[in-house]
Design a protein around this motif. Sequence first.
Motif, PDB file in Angstrom:
ATOM      1  N   GLY A 183      12.062   0.890   5.670  1.00 46.51           N
ATOM      2  CA  GLY A 183      10.937   0.714   6.579  1.00 46.51           C
ATOM      3  C   GLY A 183      11.066   1.575   7.823  1.00 46.51           C
ATOM      4  O   GLY A 183      10.086   2.203   8.269  1.00 46.51           O
ATOM      5  N   ALA A 184      12.265   1.636   8.407  1.00 46.55           N
ATOM      6  CA  ALA A 184      12.470   2.493   9.582  1.00 46.55           C
ATOM      7  C   ALA A 184      12.247   3.958   9.228  1.00 46.55           C
ATOM      8  O   ALA A 184      11.646   4.722  10.000  1.00 46.55           O
ATOM      9  N   PHE A 185      12.715   4.370   8.042  1.00 43.49           N
ATOM     10  CA  PHE A 185      12.536   5.751   7.592  1.00 43.49           C
ATOM     11  C   PHE A 185      11.045   6.093   7.490  1.00 43.49           C
ATOM     12  O   PHE A 185      10.609   7.157   7.938  1.00 43.49           O
ATOM     13  N   LEU A 186      10.270   5.176   6.912  1.00 40.30           N
ATOM     14  CA  LEU A 186       8.840   5.440   6.757  1.00 40.30           C
ATOM     15  C   LEU A 186       8.128   5.487   8.104  1.00 40.30           C
ATOM     16  O   LEU A 186       7.286   6.357   8.345  1.00 40.30           O
ATOM     17  N   LEU A 187       8.463   4.573   9.005  1.00 39.09           N
ATOM     18  CA  LEU A 187       7.786   4.530  10.298  1.00 39.09           C
ATOM     19  C   LEU A 187       8.103   5.752  11.148  1.00 39.09           C
ATOM     20  O   LEU A 187       7.301   6.127  12.016  1.00 39.09           O
ATOM     21  N   LEU A 188       9.246   6.374  10.931  1.00 38.28           N
ATOM     22  CA  LEU A 188       9.605   7.583  11.672  1.00 38.28           C
ATOM     23  C   LEU A 188       9.102   8.854  10.998  1.00 38.28           C
ATOM     24  O   LEU A 188       9.301   9.949  11.528  1.00 38.28           O
ATOM     25  N   SER A 189       8.490   8.698   9.841  1.00 39.49           N
ATOM     26  CA  SER A 189       7.985   9.859   9.107  1.00 39.49           C
ATOM     27  C   SER A 189       6.776  10.463   9.820  1.00 39.49           C
ATOM     28  O   SER A 189       6.129   9.810  10.648  1.00 39.49           O
ATOM     29  N   PRO A 190       6.431  11.707   9.491  1.00 36.62           N
ATOM     30  CA  PRO A 190       5.261  12.347  10.127  1.00 36.62           C
ATOM     31  C   PRO A 190       3.975  11.586   9.820  1.00 36.62           C
ATOM     32  O   PRO A 190       3.820  10.997   8.747  1.00 36.62           O
ATOM     33  N   ARG A 191       3.078  11.602  10.758  1.00 34.87           N
ATOM     34  CA  ARG A 191       1.768  10.981  10.538  1.00 34.87           C
ATOM     35  C   ARG A 191       1.058  11.667   9.386  1.00 34.87           C
ATOM     36  O   ARG A 191       1.129  12.877   9.222  1.00 34.87           O
ATOM     37  N   GLY A 192       0.366  10.885   8.610  1.00 37.26           N
ATOM     38  CA  GLY A 192      -0.323  11.434   7.454  1.00 37.26           C
ATOM     39  C   GLY A 192       0.447  11.311   6.163  1.00 37.26           C
ATOM     40  O   GLY A 192      -0.104  11.580   5.090  1.00 37.26           O
ATOM     41  N   LEU A 193       1.701  10.912   6.257  1.00 33.45           N
ATOM     42  CA  LEU A 193       2.482  10.726   5.032  1.00 33.45           C
ATOM     43  C   LEU A 193       1.926   9.526   4.269  1.00 33.45           C
ATOM     44  O   LEU A 193       1.808   8.432   4.823  1.00 33.45           O
ATOM     45  N   PRO A 194       1.585   9.690   2.992  1.00 35.93           N
ATOM     46  CA  PRO A 194       1.047   8.544   2.225  1.00 35.93           C
ATOM     47  C   PRO A 194       2.056   7.389   2.177  1.00 35.93           C
ATOM     48  O   PRO A 194       3.254   7.592   1.952  1.00 35.93           O
ATOM     49  N   GLY A 195       1.577   6.188   2.419  1.00 34.54           N
ATOM     50  CA  GLY A 195       2.426   5.013   2.357  1.00 34.54           C
ATOM     51  C   GLY A 195       3.256   4.770   3.604  1.00 34.54           C
ATOM     52  O   GLY A 195       4.096   3.864   3.615  1.00 34.54           O
TER      53      GLY A 195
END
Length: 792
Positions: free
Chosen positions: A501-513
Amino acid sequence: MRLMVNPEPSAGSGPPAGAGPAWWASPVTGALGFALGVCLFFTLPELPPSWAPGLMTAAVAYVALHWAPARPFLFVVLGGLWAQMQACDRLCHPFPEDLARQDIRVEGRVASLPEERAGGTRFQFRINRAWHGDQVLDFRGLVRLSWHGAPPLRAGEGRTLKVRLKPPHGFANPGGFGYERWLFQEGIVATGYVRPGTAAEEAGELDVGAGPYAIDRWRQALGERLEPHLEGSPAAGLVLALVLGDRSGLTPGQWEVLTRTGVNHLVAISGLHVGLVAASFFFLVRWAWSRLPRLALRLAAPRAGVLGALAAALVYSALAGFAVSTQRALVMLAVVLGALFWARTPRWGTGLVFALAGVLMLDPAAALSYGFWLSFGAVAALLYGLGHRLASDGVWRRWGQAQWVVALGLLPLLLLLFGRASVVSPLVNLAAVPLFSLVLLPLVLVSALLALLTGVGAPLAWTAALLAWLLDGLTTISAWPWASAAISARPTWVWVAAFGGAFLLLSPRGLPGRWLGLPLLLPLWLSRPAAPAPGEAWFELLDVGQGLSAVVRTAHHVLVYDTGPAFPSGFNTGQAVVGPFLREQGVARIHTLILSHGDQDHVGGFAGLSAALPIDRILAGEPETLTDPRAEPCLAGQGWTWDGVDFMMLHPWEAGLEGNDSSCVLRVATGGASLLLPGDMGRGRERQLVGRGPLASTLLVAGHHGSNTSTSREFLAAVAPRWVLYSSGFANRFGFPALKVRERVAASGAGELNTSDTGAIGFVLSAEGLMGPHLYRQEHPRLWSWRPQGQR
């Protein structure tokens, strides 16, 4: 003229010219493989045979020679082999257990900065030779010693001491600090103390040279010169931590404040501090060098600045004793500054990977340090969360994003390692980091340098006053109930989801999911640990050394029986063992606390536990010895039922008793099993208790830690336990549990367990009977864990 045409590359001919090396040939892949091998090695439950890593290395090397993609696995195996070599240095030649608590004579050097404590001086000592009587011992290595009434000690000085030692052994409990892991990480192969009454002249100073500990001698000398200017300042320990990396002067209360507000990373010399010093010297040296044309013609000013920055970083890291965070910063600086020196474009990710492998090459056991994971985790979060993104408008907006990235990126890691994290950390660091970096750290360093060079200490005293004012503000913030959040134990899948979850939230905006990051974090807060069923009691006899503390949990209630000892240094098991265990189990309050009697090995942890958790009711054998007015006397006949589990007090029959015979005797019973806790009650009172009440119990905690003054034959016959449990310290000077007691228990047919051997001991008492035991050391084996030397 013949036209030359490049032919099409044939299959298997390798990458085309100009392409980078295949992934398996990349140095970054090799560095990652090496680091992974080191880390995986330390997950092993015990040290493998000495031949196993070598054989595996040979096998993988053979495969890698014939199949190139297997080459990264060779680096993994090499990392494990390197870690095995260091681990064997610390584990393969242990201190002889039969010499524990016996006088031996050792010769060696003081190997650390001495720490002055209320209970004496604590220091590390490198043993070069040892004798037991006239027998020369085959024992060498680093030991941790305490010396009450010690003379002034200098880092690096040689001494001959008469000491008593024991193998590395610490408390082993759910949720507790891994002392044995820390000792192994530090390379300490035994602990002990210098014999009381050892006069300074008998301690036989060998020489005054610092030898390999010259840096520590230098740090100690600097600290001694700074201390007079800081006398009486509550921030003295903070100043020495920032200048010298010596955190021994910080009180436990100050550490708690810094931890709850999330600024503890600013206290000791860290990668941030080293980077700031290096950057300052880079610009300073470059500016000065460019003003000297003759020097600039020989060496360009930017290159001179690189050399100046690297030298300054090296010196400042030495002040910190080359801690893990400074090692990481030095390696990364070397990569970045090297690229700048040779006019190359630095790759931050590559620098981080090589720093990771470099630190583990220098010290594989650094992988066991929480600071190692936090240090690299923070940098990795920043690189992932802010790297390759368009810069935000405004410095402060970018700075706020950095604090958010670090806080979110480290949240699962902090909760996994410590069971709690600061809620106010992002906001506090938003102001504290620039304040420390741009104002306080330069002030501290410049005023300290001024005091060292000129003896003028007023600016340093003023800076300390400013830091004390800041500490007061942080203390106010840390007192907010919601400043820090704690969680109990969680299953593995929850942690996997949280890191994802932390990895996804720190991902660039626009990343699916990307939005799935939030629901993946929710189980951290929503999941709850298992609890006893109605009519069931969970019993845990905690490992508190030479003392006693036990916890009984029912479906909705918690009882704590005794809190373990406290020590002159300020350490107490209520704060360090009982509180963390209860938090790890998801316990938010204690419904009843029973303090069997007034001895310190039973009530010493009371202050620490009461500060950690709210307590509804206190029963005590000697309530007059407690400062808490809520304490009531425990008396025979007191009883209650919680969630289908019966609690009955069997002793004392009258108030006003003193000492061991005032002990509260508690019996806990379910439909199919029962437990008896007699405190330190002696044999005389035991005989009087026989026939007075229902004593028969499935579990008996031996009275007085297994002393021969308790657990009489008649009492054992009346209780008729299936198990007898001892709560005693490892290699304790009293010899508990006494041989005669163990013989009586063996004759009764009961099984016996000792917390010093097994760690915490758990049982489940239910309507169907007794389930257990659950032994903490047995269920959580680690290669550094203490175990009888015949089992290594």
